[in-house]
Design an enzyme around this catalytic site. Structure first.
Site, PDB file in Angstrom:
ATOM      1  N   CYS A  60     -20.111  -7.154  -8.057  1.00 48.69           N
ATOM      2  CA  CYS A  60     -19.350  -7.751  -9.162  1.00 48.69           C
ATOM      3  C   CYS A  60     -19.681  -9.242  -9.297  1.00 48.69           C
ATOM      4  N   CYS A  79     -22.373   2.264  -8.487  1.00 53.27           N
ATOM      5  CA  CYS A  79     -21.647   3.267  -7.683  1.00 53.27           C
ATOM      6  C   CYS A  79     -22.567   4.460  -7.403  1.00 53.27           C
ATOM      7  N   CYS A 118     -20.555  -2.525 -11.775  1.00 52.89           N
ATOM      8  CA  CYS A 118     -19.911  -1.646 -10.781  1.00 52.89           C
ATOM      9  C   CYS A 118     -20.172  -0.181 -11.122  1.00 52.89           C
ATOM     10  N   CYS A 177     -15.833   1.906   1.411  1.00 56.07           N
ATOM     11  CA  CYS A 177     -17.045   1.527   0.664  1.00 56.07           C
ATOM     12  C   CYS A 177     -16.730   0.244  -0.102  1.00 56.07           C
ATOM     13  N   CYS A 213     -15.402   9.307  -4.845  1.00 56.47           N
ATOM     14  CA  CYS A 213     -15.469   7.948  -4.277  1.00 56.47           C
ATOM     15  C   CYS A 213     -15.668   8.013  -2.756  1.00 56.47           C
ATOM     16  N   ASP A 233       0.792  -1.228   0.000  1.00 54.13           N
ATOM     17  CA  ASP A 233       0.000   0.000   0.000  1.00 54.13           C
ATOM     18  C   ASP A 233       0.828   1.284   0.000  1.00 54.13           C
ATOM     19  N   CYS A 251     -13.933  -8.773 -17.825  1.00 48.18           N
ATOM     20  CA  CYS A 251     -15.116  -7.955 -17.489  1.00 48.18           C
ATOM     21  C   CYS A 251     -16.166  -8.067 -18.604  1.00 48.18           C
ATOM     22  N   CYS A 309     -19.985  -6.441 -19.040  1.00 43.05           N
ATOM     23  CA  CYS A 309     -20.558  -6.101 -17.728  1.00 43.05           C
ATOM     24  C   CYS A 309     -20.260  -4.641 -17.356  1.00 43.05           C
ATOM     25  N   CYS A 361     -18.911  -1.377  -5.178  1.00 39.33           N
ATOM     26  CA  CYS A 361     -18.523  -1.843  -6.520  1.00 39.33           C
ATOM     27  C   CYS A 361     -17.991  -3.271  -6.479  1.00 39.33           C
TER      28      CYS A 361
HETATM   29  C1  B12 Z   1      -4.737   6.015  -3.795  1.00 39.00           C
HETATM   30  C2  B12 Z   1      -5.422   4.714  -3.477  1.00 39.00           C
HETATM   31  C3  B12 Z   1      -6.809   4.724  -3.310  1.00 39.00           C
HETATM   32  C4  B12 Z   1      -7.663   5.940  -3.694  1.00 39.00           C
HETATM   33  C5  B12 Z   1      -7.814   5.972  -5.237  1.00 39.00           C
HETATM   34  C6  B12 Z   1      -8.170   4.606  -5.827  1.00 39.00           C
HETATM   35  C7  B12 Z   1      -7.946   4.470  -7.326  1.00 39.00           C
HETATM   36  N1  B12 Z   1      -8.748   3.637  -7.964  1.00 39.00           N
HETATM   37  O1  B12 Z   1      -7.052   5.097  -7.881  1.00 39.00           O
HETATM   38  C8  B12 Z   1      -8.978   5.661  -2.906  1.00 39.00           C
HETATM   39  C9  B12 Z   1      -8.897   6.315  -1.524  1.00 39.00           C
HETATM   40  C10 B12 Z   1     -10.262   6.117  -3.589  1.00 39.00           C
HETATM   41  C11 B12 Z   1      -8.882   4.152  -2.736  1.00 39.00           C
HETATM   42  C12 B12 Z   1      -9.994   3.345  -2.535  1.00 39.00           C
HETATM   43  C13 B12 Z   1      -9.934   1.974  -2.397  1.00 39.00           C
HETATM   44  N2  B12 Z   1      -8.813   1.233  -2.255  1.00 39.00           N
HETATM   45 CO1  B12 Z   1      -7.014   1.929  -2.537  1.00 39.00          CO
HETATM   46  N3  B12 Z   1      -5.205   2.422  -2.927  1.00 39.00           N
HETATM   47  C14 B12 Z   1      -4.680   3.524  -3.334  1.00 39.00           C
HETATM   48  C15 B12 Z   1      -3.178   3.332  -3.587  1.00 39.00           C
HETATM   49  C16 B12 Z   1      -2.405   3.848  -2.355  1.00 39.00           C
HETATM   50  C17 B12 Z   1      -2.634   4.005  -4.859  1.00 39.00           C
HETATM   51  C18 B12 Z   1      -3.502   3.735  -6.109  1.00 39.00           C
HETATM   52  C19 B12 Z   1      -3.149   4.652  -7.240  1.00 39.00           C
HETATM   53  O2  B12 Z   1      -1.983   4.847  -7.543  1.00 39.00           O
HETATM   54  N4  B12 Z   1      -4.181   5.222  -7.885  1.00 39.00           N
HETATM   55  C20 B12 Z   1      -4.012   6.027  -9.045  1.00 39.00           C
HETATM   56  C21 B12 Z   1      -4.593   5.222 -10.217  1.00 39.00           C
HETATM   57  C22 B12 Z   1      -4.547   6.079 -11.479  1.00 39.00           C
HETATM   58  O3  B12 Z   1      -3.724   4.118 -10.322  1.00 39.00           O
HETATM   59  P1  B12 Z   1      -4.176   2.573 -10.108  1.00 39.00           P
HETATM   60  O4  B12 Z   1      -5.445   2.492  -9.375  1.00 39.00           O
HETATM   61  O5  B12 Z   1      -3.019   1.812  -9.560  1.00 39.00           O
HETATM   62  O6  B12 Z   1      -4.431   2.201 -11.577  1.00 39.00           O
HETATM   63  C23 B12 Z   1      -3.339   1.966 -12.503  1.00 39.00           C
HETATM   64  C24 B12 Z   1      -3.501   0.657 -13.210  1.00 39.00           C
HETATM   65  O7  B12 Z   1      -4.848   0.295 -13.154  1.00 39.00           O
HETATM   66  C25 B12 Z   1      -3.067   0.972 -14.665  1.00 39.00           C
HETATM   67  N5  B12 Z   1      -3.802   0.145 -15.595  1.00 39.00           N
HETATM   68  C26 B12 Z   1      -3.556  -1.162 -15.681  1.00 39.00           C
HETATM   69  N6  B12 Z   1      -4.360  -1.707 -16.614  1.00 39.00           N
HETATM   70  C27 B12 Z   1      -5.103  -0.719 -17.148  1.00 39.00           C
HETATM   71  C28 B12 Z   1      -6.023  -0.774 -18.162  1.00 39.00           C
HETATM   72  C29 B12 Z   1      -6.623   0.427 -18.576  1.00 39.00           C
HETATM   73  C30 B12 Z   1      -7.619   0.378 -19.689  1.00 39.00           C
HETATM   74  C31 B12 Z   1      -6.259   1.660 -17.955  1.00 39.00           C
HETATM   75  C32 B12 Z   1      -6.836   2.943 -18.397  1.00 39.00           C
HETATM   76  C33 B12 Z   1      -5.328   1.654 -16.884  1.00 39.00           C
HETATM   77  C34 B12 Z   1      -4.752   0.465 -16.501  1.00 39.00           C
HETATM   78  O8  B12 Z   1      -3.320   2.345 -14.827  1.00 39.00           O
HETATM   79  C35 B12 Z   1      -3.435   3.003 -13.601  1.00 39.00           C
HETATM   80  C36 B12 Z   1      -2.304   4.007 -13.500  1.00 39.00           C
HETATM   81  O9  B12 Z   1      -1.101   3.327 -13.404  1.00 39.00           O
HETATM   82  C37 B12 Z   1      -3.081   1.762  -3.719  1.00 39.00           C
HETATM   83  C38 B12 Z   1      -1.762   1.144  -3.247  1.00 39.00           C
HETATM   84  C39 B12 Z   1      -0.678   1.293  -4.304  1.00 39.00           C
HETATM   85  N7  B12 Z   1       0.512   1.668  -3.876  1.00 39.00           N
HETATM   86  O10 B12 Z   1      -0.909   1.050  -5.496  1.00 39.00           O
HETATM   87  C40 B12 Z   1      -4.301   1.279  -2.860  1.00 39.00           C
HETATM   88  C41 B12 Z   1      -5.086   0.075  -3.364  1.00 39.00           C
HETATM   89  C42 B12 Z   1      -5.323   0.271  -4.841  1.00 39.00           C
HETATM   90  N8  B12 Z   1      -6.359   0.187  -2.665  1.00 39.00           N
HETATM   91  C43 B12 Z   1      -6.912  -0.931  -2.339  1.00 39.00           C
HETATM   92  C44 B12 Z   1      -8.208  -1.091  -1.772  1.00 39.00           C
HETATM   93  C45 B12 Z   1      -8.525  -2.424  -1.112  1.00 39.00           C
HETATM   94  C46 B12 Z   1      -9.137  -0.041  -1.849  1.00 39.00           C
HETATM   95  C47 B12 Z   1     -10.653  -0.114  -1.540  1.00 39.00           C
HETATM   96  C48 B12 Z   1     -11.332  -1.416  -1.954  1.00 39.00           C
HETATM   97  C49 B12 Z   1     -10.870   0.166  -0.016  1.00 39.00           C
HETATM   98  C50 B12 Z   1     -12.326   0.283   0.406  1.00 39.00           C
HETATM   99  N9  B12 Z   1     -13.084  -0.793   0.505  1.00 39.00           N
HETATM  100  O11 B12 Z   1     -12.787   1.371   0.697  1.00 39.00           O
HETATM  101  C51 B12 Z   1     -11.169   1.102  -2.365  1.00 39.00           C
HETATM  102  C52 B12 Z   1     -11.556   0.704  -3.799  1.00 39.00           C
HETATM  103  C53 B12 Z   1     -12.046   1.847  -4.645  1.00 39.00           C
HETATM  104  C54 B12 Z   1     -11.840   1.572  -6.131  1.00 39.00           C
HETATM  105  N10 B12 Z   1     -12.914   1.283  -6.872  1.00 39.00           N
HETATM  106  O12 B12 Z   1     -10.685   1.606  -6.598  1.00 39.00           O
HETATM  107  C55 B12 Z   1      -6.045  -2.113  -2.767  1.00 39.00           C
HETATM  108  C56 B12 Z   1      -6.660  -2.736  -4.028  1.00 39.00           C
HETATM  109  C57 B12 Z   1      -6.557  -4.248  -4.106  1.00 39.00           C
HETATM  110  C58 B12 Z   1      -7.186  -4.764  -5.382  1.00 39.00           C
HETATM  111  N11 B12 Z   1      -7.729  -5.973  -5.321  1.00 39.00           N
HETATM  112  O13 B12 Z   1      -7.186  -4.112  -6.406  1.00 39.00           O
HETATM  113  C59 B12 Z   1      -4.635  -1.391  -2.987  1.00 39.00           C
HETATM  114  C60 B12 Z   1      -3.774  -2.018  -4.084  1.00 39.00           C
HETATM  115  C61 B12 Z   1      -3.897  -1.449  -1.624  1.00 39.00           C
HETATM  116  C62 B12 Z   1      -3.330  -2.845  -1.322  1.00 39.00           C
HETATM  117  N12 B12 Z   1      -2.047  -2.939  -1.036  1.00 39.00           N
HETATM  118  O14 B12 Z   1      -4.015  -3.852  -1.328  1.00 39.00           O
HETATM  119  N13 B12 Z   1      -7.605   3.709  -2.862  1.00 39.00           N
HETATM  120  S1  SF4 Z   2     -18.696  -5.488 -11.883  1.00 38.82           S
HETATM  121 FE1  SF4 Z   2     -16.818  -6.736 -11.985  1.00 38.82          FE
HETATM  122  S2  SF4 Z   2     -16.942  -7.834 -13.948  1.00 38.82           S
HETATM  123 FE2  SF4 Z   2     -18.440  -6.169 -14.011  1.00 38.82          FE
HETATM  124  S3  SF4 Z   2     -17.331  -4.494 -15.007  1.00 38.82           S
HETATM  125 FE3  SF4 Z   2     -17.118  -4.187 -12.818  1.00 38.82          FE
HETATM  126  S4  SF4 Z   2     -15.181  -5.207 -12.300  1.00 38.82           S
HETATM  127 FE4  SF4 Z   2     -15.780  -5.961 -14.325  1.00 38.82          FE
HETATM  128  S1  SF4 Z   3     -15.780   2.269  -3.537  1.00 36.90           S
HETATM  129 FE1  SF4 Z   3     -17.964   2.916  -3.560  1.00 36.90          FE
HETATM  130  S2  SF4 Z   3     -17.944   5.079  -4.132  1.00 36.90           S
HETATM  131 FE2  SF4 Z   3     -15.900   4.250  -4.628  1.00 36.90          FE
HETATM  132  S3  SF4 Z   3     -16.052   3.618  -6.751  1.00 36.90           S
HETATM  133 FE3  SF4 Z   3     -16.624   1.805  -5.568  1.00 36.90          FE
HETATM  134  S4  SF4 Z   3     -18.884   1.956  -5.355  1.00 36.90           S
HETATM  135 FE4  SF4 Z   3     -18.149   3.955  -6.037  1.00 36.90          FE
END
Ligand code: B12
Ligand code: SF4
Ligand code: SF4
Length: 314
Positions: free
Chosen positions: A247, A198, A194, A240, A213, A134, A188, A191, A243
């Protein structure tokens, strides 16, 4: 004579040892720079990271593991299933995201990652390692996807076809040059559950506007919350899970038997009125050894007030 380093055998032994330590999934990715560097940059520049300045502050390291750890060759990505049984929250209670219901994963997972890294250096004395979960400046999801641990879903979370998305990620970075696993195909399909479920419309496929979010608003955001968003936050006190709950790949996930992940209370939720009346001691007691310690008392009470407002409207 010097022993020859057998990469395939090393990778296999690492995976066997990771499983023995309790990790549910383990894969290996090459440690090259992020393919999504520009995506991350644009996402931050557009303001979607909100107040999470830490993403910008260590951007160079985040976009290239060799800046964080010079000499790194491979990322050993691991995941642990946190799908624990939850009773439905009683009427009037506020909800807490599943990942935060047991002991703080940052502490617990880190211990296991250190065990894996220590073992690796024992087995391969030439190896250097760094590990974390993380808070490390690494795009954990991207490297986990590269390592074939799962695919990145439209909600931006990493999913595995059999386990679903209730997965916490961690990694051991190493200077060992290990054979990479194959990434998984995106399953996915058409589908969009999510996205539709949301409540704050925070998701566009594969991108999240963190400012909308509920997880961000309840955990990371410190000030007042836009009233339009408050009314959509429902009864979430911390994080939260909507989403993930909707799924289809999470329909029948295996249950986690990891002791430290099991929920601490029978109800997995709390009366928001109790939170409003918390003393500092109550707050410290409730958040002791929990990931919820990240949220300070005034934020908890702000969240509790929003839950109560939303419940009054029901
Ligand atoms: C900042 C952060 C958040 C932020 C922003 C989340 C986000 N989606 O960006 C907030 C506070 C909202 C958050 C929420 C949650 N988080 Co969080 N968070 C982080 C953190 C610290 C950084 C993520 C980040 O860099 N975000 C910026 C975005 C742009 O980057 P990204 O999500 O990594 O996405 C990259 C890849 O997806 C890549 N990519 C790869 N394939 C593809 C394909 C396409 C088409 C595209 C466009 C991009 C793409 O592109 C993106 C940029 O590099 C990570 C830990 C870490 N060091 O990575 C945990 C992490 C992502 N979180 C985690 C968790 C558990 C959660 C929550 C479920 C907690 C909860 N229940 O409330 C929620 C889920 C919300 C959601 N739908 O994502 C887990 C996710 C585990 C998993 N199975 O994916 C992590 C990995 C922590 C961990 N060590 O387990 N989180
Ligand atoms: S609900 Fe699950 S399977 Fe459906 S689009 Fe979202 S991540 Fe993909
Ligand atoms: S964690 Fe909740 S508010 Fe955030 S993207 Fe998922 S459904 Fe939406």
């Amino acid at each position: 004579m010097l022993a020859v380093f057998d990469r395939t055998d090393a990778a296999l032994r690492i995976k066997v040892h990771a499983a023995a330590l309790g990790f549910d999934l383990c894969g290996i990715a090459p440690a090259g720079p992020s393919v999504y560097r520009q995506h991350l940059l644009d996402w931050i520049a557009s303001g979607q990271a909100g107040e999470m300045h830490f993403l910008q502050e260590r951007f160079a390291e985040r976009a290239d593991p060799s800046i964080y750890f010079p000499g790194v060759r491979s990322v050993i990505s691991v995941a642990i299933n946190y799908h624990t049984p939850l009773d439905p929250a009683p009427r009037g209670h506020a909800r807490i995201a599943r990942y935060a219901q047991g002991d703080d994963y940052h502490e617990q997972l880190k211990k296991k990652l250190y065990d894996l890294a220590d073992w690796l250096r024992e087995q391969f004395p030439e190896a250097e390692t760094r590990c974390g979960t993380d808070s490390v400046p690494i795009m954990e999801r991207e490297y986990a996807a590269r390592a074939g641990v799962g695919w990145i879903g439209k909600h931006t979370g990493l999913l595995h076809p059999q386990i679903g998305s209730w997965l916490l990620l961690g990694e051991v970075l190493t200077t060992l040059d290990l054979p990479a696993d194959q990434p998984m195909a995106d399953a996915c399909g058409t589908c969009t559950r999510c996205i539709e479920a949301c409540p704050t419309q925070a998701i566009t496929p594969y991108q999240l506007d963190a400012r909308r979010c509920i997880s961000y608003l309840t955990i990371e955001h410190t000030g007042d919350i836009d009233p339009e968003l408050q009314s959509k936050m429902g009864d979430w006190l911390y994080g939260c899970d909507i989403c993930q709950d909707v799924c289809p790949h999470n329909r029948r996930p295996p249950a986690s038997d990891t002791a430290w992940l099991q929920p601490r209370t029978a109800t997995n939720s709390i009366d928001p009125n109790a939170v409003l009346n918390w003393s500092k001691d109550d707050y410290h007691q409730f958040t002791r050894r929990s990931a919820m310690r990240r949220v300070k008392l005034p934020q908890f009470q702000r969240n509790a007030r929003i839950v109560l407002q939303n419940q009054e409207k029901e």
